[in-house]
Structure formats: structure tokens, C-alpha cells
Motif scaffolding. Structure first.
Motif, PDB file in Angstrom:
ATOM      1  N   LEU A 105       0.841  -1.204   0.000  1.00 38.07           N
ATOM      2  CA  LEU A 105       0.000   0.000   0.000  1.00 38.07           C
ATOM      3  C   LEU A 105       0.875   1.254   0.000  1.00 38.07           C
ATOM      4  N   LYS A 106       1.904   1.227   0.848  1.00 42.19           N
ATOM      5  CA  LYS A 106       2.813   2.375   0.899  1.00 42.19           C
ATOM      6  C   LYS A 106       3.525   2.572  -0.428  1.00 42.19           C
ATOM      7  N   GLU A 107       3.921   1.467  -1.038  1.00 43.33           N
ATOM      8  CA  GLU A 107       4.619   1.540  -2.324  1.00 43.33           C
ATOM      9  C   GLU A 107       3.699   2.160  -3.384  1.00 43.33           C
ATOM     10  N   ILE A 108       2.422   1.762  -3.349  1.00 44.24           N
ATOM     11  CA  ILE A 108       1.466   2.287  -4.333  1.00 44.24           C
ATOM     12  C   ILE A 108       1.250   3.786  -4.120  1.00 44.24           C
ATOM     13  N   VAL A 109       1.152   4.200  -2.853  1.00 44.81           N
ATOM     14  CA  VAL A 109       0.961   5.626  -2.569  1.00 44.81           C
ATOM     15  C   VAL A 109       2.143   6.432  -3.099  1.00 44.81           C
ATOM     16  N   VAL A 110       3.353   5.943  -2.856  1.00 42.61           N
ATOM     17  CA  VAL A 110       4.557   6.615  -3.366  1.00 42.61           C
ATOM     18  C   VAL A 110       4.494   6.722  -4.891  1.00 42.61           C
ATOM     19  N   HIS A 111       3.956   5.695  -5.502  1.00 46.63           N
ATOM     20  CA  HIS A 111       3.862   5.642  -6.961  1.00 46.63           C
ATOM     21  C   HIS A 111       2.796   6.607  -7.502  1.00 46.63           C
ATOM     22  N   LEU A 112       1.665   6.716  -6.806  1.00 43.83           N
ATOM     23  CA  LEU A 112       0.560   7.544  -7.294  1.00 43.83           C
ATOM     24  C   LEU A 112       0.747   9.025  -6.980  1.00 43.83           C
ATOM     25  N   CYS A 113       1.359   9.300  -5.846  1.00 41.19           N
ATOM     26  CA  CYS A 113       1.390  10.661  -5.294  1.00 41.19           C
ATOM     27  C   CYS A 113       1.867  11.734  -6.290  1.00 41.19           C
ATOM     28  N   PRO A 114       2.948  11.512  -7.040  1.00 38.07           N
ATOM     29  CA  PRO A 114       3.429  12.586  -7.930  1.00 38.07           C
ATOM     30  C   PRO A 114       2.509  12.891  -9.115  1.00 38.07           C
ATOM     31  N   HIS A 115       1.558  12.027  -9.428  1.00 35.78           N
ATOM     32  CA  HIS A 115       0.705  12.275 -10.591  1.00 35.78           C
ATOM     33  C   HIS A 115      -0.246  13.438 -10.324  1.00 35.78           C
ATOM     34  N   VAL A 116      -0.194  14.456 -11.211  1.00 39.84           N
ATOM     35  CA  VAL A 116      -0.984  15.674 -10.962  1.00 39.84           C
ATOM     36  C   VAL A 116      -2.478  15.448 -11.134  1.00 39.84           C
ATOM     37  N   MET A 117      -2.860  14.361 -11.784  1.00 35.27           N
ATOM     38  CA  MET A 117      -4.297  14.111 -11.983  1.00 35.27           C
ATOM     39  C   MET A 117      -5.012  13.875 -10.648  1.00 35.27           C
ATOM     40  N   PHE A 118      -4.271  13.431  -9.635  1.00 35.38           N
ATOM     41  CA  PHE A 118      -4.909  13.083  -8.359  1.00 35.38           C
ATOM     42  C   PHE A 118      -4.992  14.283  -7.428  1.00 35.38           C
ATOM     43  N   LYS A 119      -6.203  14.594  -7.054  1.00 33.27           N
ATOM     44  CA  LYS A 119      -6.432  15.633  -6.068  1.00 33.27           C
ATOM     45  C   LYS A 119      -6.228  15.039  -4.675  1.00 33.27           C
ATOM     46  N   GLU A 120      -6.781  13.833  -4.500  1.00 33.20           N
ATOM     47  CA  GLU A 120      -6.640  13.151  -3.217  1.00 33.20           C
ATOM     48  C   GLU A 120      -6.374  11.676  -3.458  1.00 33.20           C
ATOM     49  N   ILE A 121      -5.744  11.063  -2.484  1.00 34.96           N
ATOM     50  CA  ILE A 121      -5.603   9.611  -2.509  1.00 34.96           C
ATOM     51  C   ILE A 121      -6.329   9.099  -1.267  1.00 34.96           C
ATOM     52  N   MET A 122      -7.435   8.458  -1.482  1.00 33.42           N
ATOM     53  CA  MET A 122      -8.265   8.060  -0.359  1.00 33.42           C
ATOM     54  C   MET A 122      -8.032   6.579  -0.054  1.00 33.42           C
ATOM     55  N   ILE A 123      -7.602   6.317   1.144  1.00 29.60           N
ATOM     56  CA  ILE A 123      -7.345   4.928   1.527  1.00 29.60           C
ATOM     57  C   ILE A 123      -8.482   4.452   2.414  1.00 29.60           C
ATOM     58  N   TRP A 124      -9.192   3.479   1.942  1.00 31.38           N
ATOM     59  CA  TRP A 124     -10.284   2.893   2.720  1.00 31.38           C
ATOM     60  C   TRP A 124      -9.728   1.641   3.381  1.00 31.38           C
ATOM     61  N   ASN A 125      -9.585   1.701   4.685  1.00 30.15           N
ATOM     62  CA  ASN A 125      -9.006   0.569   5.399  1.00 30.15           C
ATOM     63  C   ASN A 125     -10.097  -0.422   5.788  1.00 30.15           C
ATOM     64  N   ASN A 126     -10.107  -1.546   5.107  1.00 32.94           N
ATOM     65  CA  ASN A 126     -11.103  -2.583   5.365  1.00 32.94           C
ATOM     66  C   ASN A 126     -10.703  -3.512   6.505  1.00 32.94           C
ATOM     67  N   LYS A 127      -9.474  -3.372   6.949  1.00 36.95           N
ATOM     68  CA  LYS A 127      -8.950  -4.290   7.956  1.00 36.95           C
ATOM     69  C   LYS A 127      -9.243  -3.674   9.319  1.00 36.95           C
ATOM     70  N   VAL A 128     -10.219  -4.262  10.010  1.00 32.93           N
ATOM     71  CA  VAL A 128     -10.737  -3.622  11.218  1.00 32.93           C
ATOM     72  C   VAL A 128      -9.694  -3.555  12.335  1.00 32.93           C
ATOM     73  N   ASP A 129      -8.830  -4.563  12.423  1.00 32.56           N
ATOM     74  CA  ASP A 129      -7.897  -4.583  13.565  1.00 32.56           C
ATOM     75  C   ASP A 129      -6.607  -3.797  13.311  1.00 32.56           C
ATOM     76  N   ILE A 130      -6.529  -3.091  12.187  1.00 28.00           N
ATOM     77  CA  ILE A 130      -5.392  -2.193  11.975  1.00 28.00           C
ATOM     78  C   ILE A 130      -5.928  -0.786  11.809  1.00 28.00           C
ATOM     79  N   HIS A 131      -5.335   0.135  12.527  1.00 26.69           N
ATOM     80  CA  HIS A 131      -5.770   1.527  12.394  1.00 26.69           C
ATOM     81  C   HIS A 131      -4.735   2.288  11.574  1.00 26.69           C
TER      82      HIS A 131
END
Ligand SMILES: *[C@@H]1O[C@H](CO)[C@@H](O)[C@H](O)[C@H]1NC(C)=O
Length: 604
Positions: free
Chosen positions: A128-154
Motif C-alpha cells: 500500500l505504501k509503495e502504491i501511494v509513493v507511486h501515485l502521489c506525484p501524478h498531478v491528476m490526483f487531487k486526493e488519494i483516499m485509503i479505505w481501510n477494510n482491515k478492522v484490527d489495523i488503524h
């Protein structure tokens, strides 16, 4: 392992309590967003969190060490198709020479800040972190929204080194439907989706095409899946105006927020039960009732599928469950279309899947390969019937047209920057068939194109060169080219340049191009073939080399085999009035298919 039943009960309860207010509130998705990202929910994780992070970090470290030891070098060298992983927007691969341009030159900026990237997180924090690093520089993205489906990790925003990240910790595992909930909450008109086990390299080129045709869901996949989602998983029935194909979203996809909001309404009017709702991915593309605009290319998987137990769609139980829901989705769409439900689009929007020509992103994400050549017959010939399940549909389609040739030689091989891989069309070239490139934006630079192919000499002589601006209205311009024969260094067979030329340039009337091509190919690819056969072949060839060339003596070669020589042609396009699209249009019917090893360009 796939026993999610207790979770499903939870999901059902959560969804029914959550969706009711959601649907009543659907006209104002923004409000929902603000409400749901209020304050952090779980304070008790404040202490546990560092421990989890440390554990994850160690796990990741150990994993990568072990991975490097066992799989690192061998994996890269054993498979030509694997491209090295990179960070940030795709950098030109070292083998791809685009001439003298900087990283930022000739990069489109259209659509900046208009897309929200939606990431679902199940378990794999490191990827997930690797993907965020990969997506972040693209100007098309206003936000990167991470929906955490894993209840026991915050998760928290500060865990990701990107100011665009917004985290939503879901109170329950919402499965796939979380994508649509998150997108409906987004503050931008477009959403980008992907799963956390893929790294998608061709965002900008897909986005350029999406901006031209935002009415279509855009997806990005490999040739194997492309052959399913454009042939075997299509549902067409003119009587009820059904014209849809199933497509995954997890390997990179773009959709409008409006279409997602509409899908949530469709879920309600088709009485999808909570379980079906949780499998939203199996319904979304089919419910749109438009064939997704699907690009085909190499995919990089971040997780080793053999070791990955968490991947949702993998394994045979995962696959048959997916097909079961895919089937239910098609049935529901058919029902809704039959009763002319206003939430379902009846009209088939243009360009229809047969009118489209954008195929594959170039290896450096700087262009798109275009061709009007469709690899499969018109899917409309099979009428969708709700009682035919997916397995059966696959069989019927495969029996009619086996997609394996396309899968082996897909469009992307023409623009992968590698000279030993080729796009080979499944049918011979017909007059008007073209191949070309979308440069993603209008340019006035002087571009030298280079085409490396194995086709008859008359093809380029008869071809027309056409260019177009952003409106894709083509005009013909003069084509001045220089060609030469290039040796294929990997070839160690016995066919000489003369024989290959004679074969490719045979008169069209003594030619049959049919399914036997495939059989011949199987034969040629068989490395352990009989020595006797070899000798016989050799004698044949010797006769041809020594004697006069006569069409009758030309051995029965296969157009799909890669022989000792290819033709390399170069030509220059320089338009003061700018151009975005370039294509070479075939002037006449040919006996051979497109066999294109490379279609490259550089600024000169
Ligand atoms: C996009 O958003 C960023 C961050 O809010 C801002 O700095 C930038 O100016 C915006 N770009 C455009 C073209 O709107």
C-alpha cells in the motif's frame, strides 16, 4: 480460508444499517464524506499501533530479504516480460530512446486535480505504501483516499509520505463495495481504483484516453484477461438493449463519480442483497451496460501469487465464486433492461467497442498504440441468455474463436520497447486497416517514427500516412520513408533472407490464410521436433536457395514465426499546425497479418 460467512453476516448488518441513510442521502455525497472523516475512532490503538508498525516493518524486512534471496535475480532473467520496478511516474526504460526531451516535456497536464484515487487496504501495508509513493506525484490526483477494510489495523494519514492521502478506517470489512462508497464521497468528478497487489505503470496514457471518453469505464489489464473481458465475458442481447462486458477494476481503472453514484442506486432498484452488494466489483461494469474501454498491457504484481493467501479472487474457490456473482450480475442487468428500468442505460454509447481503436499504453506511458484491427469476432453473434452460466459462455466463445493467438501476441508488444516481442493480428490485413500512435497531446516537435515488422514489401509502398489533432479528424500527409532489412540476432533457423522475402511477397492469389496458420506455428515452436523433419526442410530450402525462385517451391512457412530478418522503416512527421494522432493506413488487402515488432519514436 475463504470462509467469510461470519464476516458476511456482519457485513449484511452493517450494510443494511449504513446503506439506508446513504441512499436517502445520495444527492449530497460530500456531506457524507465530511461526516465520516470526522475524528479518529479508535484511541485504544494509540499504544498498540507502534507495536504493529514495528511488527509490520520487521515482517516486511524479513520478507524482502527472503524474497531477494530466492526470487530476485532469477525472476528477472527468466522472464523477458518483467520490467524492473520503478518509483514515481514511469521513467523511460533505459532501452527506450525518445531523443532529446526532458521528463516533463510532452507530458499532458489536462485533467489536473480532477481525480481521486481510491485504494482499498486489506492487509498489505508495505505494498500500500509503495502504491501511494507511486501515485502521489501524478498531478491528476487531487486526493488519494485509503479505505481501510482491515478492522484490527488503524491507519493514519501521517503513515504515508504524501500530502494527498486521506484515510478512512472502516468500522467493518466492506469488501469491494467500499470502492463505490469512497468514490461517491469524493470531491472530484472522476475516481481511480486499484487493488493493493498491483503496481500500475500506465496511468497518464489511460487518463488521456479517459478524458476523451469519460462516458466509459476505463480499465487496464493484461492480454489474458483482455481476451476474457472482450470476448468470453461479454453479455449482448439486442432485444433488451444489453451490451455489456464484465471487467475487473483492481488492476487500474477510471470512472466518473456520477456512474458510481448511479451504481449505488442500481444496487437498490435491483434488490441486491447485502452479500451481493459486498461483491460490488462483480456487478459494476456489467450494470453500466457499456463495454468498458479496456487497455491492454503488462501488469506488475506486487505480491507473489503463489505465496499470497490473502488475495481475494485467486484460487479455484475464489474464481468460481467470482463467476457465480458475475453470472448473477448479468442476470440482474438483463432483468432490469427487460423491464426498462430507468436506472439502466439502454442506449449503446459511441464509440462502440468495435469502433474504438486505442489499444495499449507505450512502455514509458508517453503514448498509446492505436489500431482498428479487432482481435475477436463481433460478440453480438452470441445472444445472452440468463440461464447460460459463465463457464458455459467461456466454452461457447472459445470453441468459436480460441483467443490464445491474441493472448500470445497482443497489441502491447508493438510498443513495449522490445524488439524480440511482436504484435501479430489474428486476421490478415484488409484495406483501411491501420496501426499508429496517440501521442496524448498536440505536439509540434519533429518526430522520427520507426517501425520494425515482418510483412510483405508492398505494405509500406501502399500505405498512407495520416495525422490528426485532438479532434481525431485525420488528414493525409506525404510519407517519405527509408527501409532496410535488420537481422534478428536470436534466430538460429535455416530460412534465408531470400526465402523469407519470397514467402512474404508471394502473389496474393495463391495464398490461404486460415486457422492452419496456428497449427503451423505450434509446429514451429516445437523445439524438440523430429530430426527427420528438419532434414527434409533443409533440402527444400537448399533447392530454393540454389535454384531460381519459384512460387511453388517456397516452403509453407508461418506468418507468425519470427524468421531471420525484419524490415525497419523510418519516417519523419513535423507538423507546424501540431498533431496528436499518427497512423499508417493499409492501401490494400494483404495475405499476411500485422506482425509489428516495434513502433517507436523519438524527437529529432
Ligand atoms: C492542484 O492542486 C494542488 C494542491 O491543492 C495545487 O497546488 C495546484 O495548484 C492545483 N493545480 C491546478 C492546475 O489546479
Amino acid at each position: 480460508m475463504y470462509d467469510h460467512s461470519h464476516q458476511f453476516e456482519q457485513v449484511s448488518r452493517t450494510i443494511s444499517t449504513r446503506t439506508r441513510p446513504f441512499f436517502s442521502n445520495i444527492s449530497s455525497p460530500i456531506t457524507l464524506f465530511r461526516n465520516s472523516t470526522g475524528k479518529p475512532r479508535r484511541v485504544r490503538f494509540g499504544i498498540v499501533l507502534p507495536a504493529i508498525c514495528l511488527f509490520l516493518y520487521l515482517l516486511c524486512l524479513i520478507n524482502s530479504l527472503l524474497y531477494g534471496l530466492f526470487f530476485g535475480p532469477s525472476r528477472n532473467s527468466s522472464n523477458n516480460d518483467r520490467r524492473p520496478a520503478g518509483h514515481g511516474p514511469v521513467k523511460p526504460p533505459t532501452w527506450l530512446d525518445r531523443g532529446d526531451i526532458s521528463e516533463m516535456e510532452m507530458r499532458p497536464v489536462e485533467g489536473t486535480n480532477m481525480t481521486t484515487a481510491i485504494l482499498l487496504s486489506w492487509e498489505r501495508m508495505d505494498s500500500l505504501k509503495e502504491i501511494v509513493v507511486h501515485l502521489c506525484p501524478h498531478v491528476m490526483f487531487k486526493e488519494i483516499m485509503i479505505w481501510n477494510n482491515k478492522v484490527d489495523i488503524h491507519l493514519e494519514e501521517k503513515m504515508f509520505n504524501c500530502p494527498k492521502v486521506k484515510v478512512f478506517n472502516s468500522p467493518n470489512n466492506m469488501f469491494f463495495v467500499a470502492r463505490y462508497m469512497a468514490c461517491a464521497m469524493a470531491s472530484s468528478p472522476y475516481c481511480y481504483f486499484q487493488d493493493d497487489d498491483w503496481k500500475i505503470h500506465y496511468l497518464r496514457s489511460m487518463y488521456a484516453n479517459f478524458l476523451r471518453h469519460p462516458q466509459f469505464l476505463h480499465t487496464d489489464t493484461n492480454s489474458d484477461v483482455w481476451a476474457l473481458t472482450n470476448w468470453r465475458w461479454c453479455f449482448f442481447e439486442d432485444e433488451v438493449n444489453m451490451h455489456s462486458c464484465f471487467s475487473w477494476l483492481g488492476t487500474g481503472s477510471l470512472a466518473t463519480r456520477d456512474s458510481v453514484v448511479k451504481f449505488l442506486k442500481q444496487a437498490s432498484v435491483t434488490d441486491m442483497d447485502p452479500l451481493e452488494f459486498a461483491y460490488g466489483d462483480m456487478y459494476f461494469s456489467t450494470f453500466l451496460n457499456q463495454v468498458p474501454y479496456q487497455l491492454e498491457n503488462y501488469l506488475e504484481e506486487l505480491v507473489d501469487p503463489a505465496k499470497d493467501e490473502a488475495a481475494f479472487s485467486k484460487g479455484s474457490s475464489g474464481k468460481s465464486r467470482n463467476k457465480e456473482y458475475m453470472h448473477k450480475a448479468a442476470q440482474k442487468a438483463w432483468d432490469a433492461l427487460k423491464r426498462k428500468d430507468p436506472e439502466f442505460e439502454q442506449e449503446e454509447l459511441h464509440p462502440t467497442y468495435l469502433q474504438r481503436d486505442v489499444r495499449s499504453p507505450c512502455a514509458d506511458d508517453r503514448c498509446l498504440m492505436i489500431s482498428n484491427k479487432h482481435p475477436f469476432p463481433d460478440v453480438r453473434m452470441f445472444k445472452y441468455r440468463p440461464y447460460i452460466d459463465i463457464e458455459e459462455m467461456e466454452k461457447i466463445h472459445t470453441l468459436y474463436e480460441d483467443p490464445s493467438i491474441y493472448i500470445r501476441y497482443p497489441f502491447s508488444k508493438a510498443v513495449d520497447g522490445m524488439e524480440n516481442t511482436a504484435y501479430k493480428s489474428t486476421q490478415p490485413i484488409a484495406q483501411g486497416d491501420y496501426i499508429g500512435l496517440d501521442m496524448l497531446l498536440e505536439i509540434d516537435r519533429k518526430i522520427e517514427y520507426r517501425l520494425l515488422y515482418q510483412m510483405g514489401d508492398q505494405w509500406i509502398k501502399n500505405a498512407k500516412l495520416e495525422v490528426a489533432g485532438s479532434d481525431a479528424v485525420y488528414r493525409t500527409i506525404p510519407l517519405q520513408y527509408t527501409c532496410k532489412d535488420i537481422r534478428n540476432m536470436d534466430y538460429n533457423g535455416k530460412i534465408t533472407l531470400n526465402i523469407e522475402h519470397a514467402f512474404l511477397n508471394r502473389a496474393r492469389d495463391n495464398l490461404i490464410f486460415d486457422k492452419k496458420e496456428v497449427d503451423k506455428l505450434e509446429y514451429d515452436l516445437d523445439v524438440d521436433k523430429d530430426d527427420d523433419d528438419d532434414e527434409e526442410e533443409e533440402q527444400n530450402l537448399n533447392q530454393n536457395q540454389n535454384g531460381q525462385q519459384s512460387p511453388k517451391k517456397i516452403p509453407e512457412l508461418s506468418y507468425y514465426e519470427d524468421y531471420g530478418w525484419r524490415t525497419q522503416c523510418k519516417f519523419v512527421v513535423h507538423e507546424a499546425s501540431k498533431f496528436r494522432f499518427m497512423r499508417l493506413v493499409s492501401g490494400q488487402d494483404e495475405a499476411y497479418p500485422f506482425v509489428v515488432y516495434d513502433l517507436g519514436w523519438k524527437v529529432i
